[in-house]
Enzyme design. Structure first.
Site, mmCIF file in Angstrom:
data_model
loop_
_atom_site.group_PDB
_atom_site.id
_atom_site.type_symbol
_atom_site.label_atom_id
_atom_site.label_comp_id
_atom_site.label_asym_id
_atom_site.label_seq_id
_atom_site.Cartn_x
_atom_site.Cartn_y
_atom_site.Cartn_z
ATOM 1 N N PHE A 1 0.809 -1.215 0.000
ATOM 2 C CA PHE A 1 0.000 0.000 0.000
ATOM 3 C C PHE A 1 0.844 1.267 0.000
ATOM 4 O O PHE A 1 0.397 2.334 -0.432
ATOM 5 C CB PHE A 1 -0.969 -0.008 1.194
ATOM 6 N N LYS A 2 2.089 1.172 0.448
ATOM 7 C CA LYS A 2 2.936 2.360 0.496
ATOM 8 C C LYS A 2 3.159 2.956 -0.891
ATOM 9 O O LYS A 2 3.408 4.157 -1.025
ATOM 10 C CB LYS A 2 4.284 2.018 1.135
ATOM 11 N N ASP A 3 3.058 2.133 -1.931
ATOM 12 C CA ASP A 3 3.239 2.638 -3.296
ATOM 13 C C ASP A 3 2.228 3.717 -3.643
ATOM 14 O O ASP A 3 2.516 4.615 -4.440
ATOM 15 C CB ASP A 3 3.103 1.502 -4.316
ATOM 16 N N THR B 1 7.679 0.630 3.474
ATOM 17 C CA THR B 1 7.948 2.025 3.106
ATOM 18 C C THR B 1 9.274 2.149 2.367
ATOM 19 O O THR B 1 9.377 2.870 1.368
ATOM 20 C CB THR B 1 7.966 2.923 4.359
#
Length: 463
Positions: free
Chosen positions: A111-113, A144
């Site tokens: 999800f950090k993308d 991250t």
């Protein structure tokens, strides 16, 4: 829109300066001076927007037009052109009550993308526009770092150093960071845990002379632009359901260790998105669960778990929520955080705890429970969760009612955590991009958990 610090000792600034500041110069966290309110009519207008256009609409309330619209549009569209699904964050229905928002379709399968592809491009844009060299410094519990490196690798005018806890991330997470050979990337593997890495980062950002000398910038969730970027997928998920059926409020179950991903939901709710419960899912490192349930914010014993990205004891974004919990009283926040630094804990009274209960419910999911969820949903629905998402599903089962709709965030592709998946005797097929990592050479420097050693590494790299 002005930006201020949770501790009140920084002059108001604009969007780009807030982005570049990262951690506020008084040690606090940057926040908008006011949270914009989105009307019901505007929410209905937004339902039909693509992910990219929705992001442009939301950001328009925060950027003060400091970035020309066409430039911002190009940044947004370029950032999500690397995603494997045209929806960016597709929503999948599991059963009548449960939806999963897949946040793992970016380059590093996490999800950090979603935020960091944009932030990497924004840093490059600002560096070019201001003719500045930007040195990014961050700490990661696994995802991250890979996403940040992928966002800026090879870009002119930007260098990035990422700290991760040595041998306390998954093998795929490690490989995604350390197989990058670009000259503008430095990986430091610290003999400690994530909190040690994060504490070192915060101390260096709090050293204003050092920060300014080396042009340090932040890319993790202490940077408000990361928080703002993540609010977009709350709105997007809600709209995908609202387009199909009449809904009132929707619950969100969010795996979180640093309080950033769920604080983005708090921000979305304050903006006017009809969110019911914000369900905070964590693991045995349950400082946030104890805060919500007991009113005590105090680190406990560190545990290595099946969901290592949440193996965090001190949540970097907690102070942002503390500011709103204390009715925007920056002096009180500064006093509380100073006391936390000396005493190691914060205790909240019944009145505060009642306020917290209106904003969050929480569940610390134990290891075997996490594995049971992975096995159950793979068998019953043919859907394979990574262990962090499994914690979110377990929390949903506990806290979302049978007549309530809940969206669980799938924060990573299960291939990133095969060590956990293998324990429930499931053999998964890895995406080709991940399989290829195991044949690549690694580039990392292992260092002691020593601030002076870290400073020496940074002085050499950023010189």
């Amino acid at each position: 829109m002005d930006y201020i610090s949770t501790r009140g000792k920084v002059e108001k600034c604009g969007f780009i300066d807030a982005f570049l500041m990262g951690l506020a110069n008084d040690g606090g966290l940057v926040i908008p001076s006011e949270i914009p309110q989105i009307s019901e009519d505007k929410l209905k207008e937004w339902q039909s927007l693509s992910y990219q256009d929705l992001m442009l609409e939301i950001f328009s309330y925060y950027t003060n037009d400091e970035i020309p619209y066409e430039d911002l549009k190009k940044l947004v569209y370029d950032s999500y052109s690397t995603f494997r699904d045209p929806a960016v964050t597709p929503l999948k229905q599991i059963n009548e009550q449960l939806y999963v928002l897949e946040l793992f379709h970016g380059p590093t399968f996490a999800f950090k993308d979603v935020a960091l592809q944009f932030m990497g491009n924004l840093y490059s844009y600002v560096a070019t526009r201001r003719n500045e060299i930007i040195n990014i410094l961050g700490a990661t519990s696994g995802d991250t770092g890979a996403a940040a490196i992928q966002g800026v690798r090879g870009k002119e005018g930007i260098r990035i150093c990422i700290l991760h806890p040595h041998q306390k991330v998954s093998k795929v997470q490690e490989l995604q960071m350390t197989t990058v050979q670009d000259d503008n990337v430095l990986n430091l593997s610290v003999k400690g845990n994530f909190d040690d890495c994060q504490q070192a980062i915060k101390e260096l950002f709090a050293d204003i002379e050092f920060k300014q000398q080396y042009h340090l910038r932040a890319i993790n969730s202490i940077n408000f632009v990361r928080i703002l970027s993540q609010t977009v997928y709350y709105f997007y998920a809600y709209f995908q359901i609202a387009k199909k059926q009449n809904v009132g409020k929707i619950n969100f179950s969010v795996p979180t260790g640093n309080f950033g991903n769920i604080f983005s939901g708090y921000l979305a709710k304050q903006m006017g998105l009809p969110i019911g419960k914000l369900i905070l899912a964590t693991n045995e490192n349950n400082i946030l669960e104890r805060f919500v349930k007991e009113g005590i914010y105090m680190p406990g014993d560190f545990h290595s778990t099946y969901s290592p990205s949440m193996d965090i004891q001190i949540a970097s974004n907690f102070e942002r929520y503390l500011y709103y919990l204390n009715n925007k009283n920056a002096d009180k926040v500064a006093e509380i955080m100073n006391r936390f630094r000396t005493e190691g804990k914060i205790e909240f009274g019944p009145e505060d705890l009642a306020k917290v209960a209106q904003d969050f419910v929480a569940e610390g999911v134990q290891g075997q429970q996490c594995l049971n969820v992975i096995s159950k949903y793979d068998k019953d629905y043919g859907y394979l969760f990574d262990p962090h998402t499994a914690c979110g599903v377990a929390a949903y089962e506990t806290h979302s009612g049978k007549d309530e709709i809940c969206v669980v965030f799938a924060t990573a592709h299960p291939a990133k955590f095969n060590e956990s998946i293998a324990l429930v005797d499931i053999k998964q097929q890895f995406p080709a991009e991940i399989t290829q990592l195991f044949d690549k050479q690694q580039f990392q420097t292992v260092i002691d958990n020593d601030k002076q050693v870290l400073v020496q590494q940074l002085e050499q790299f950023f010189a």
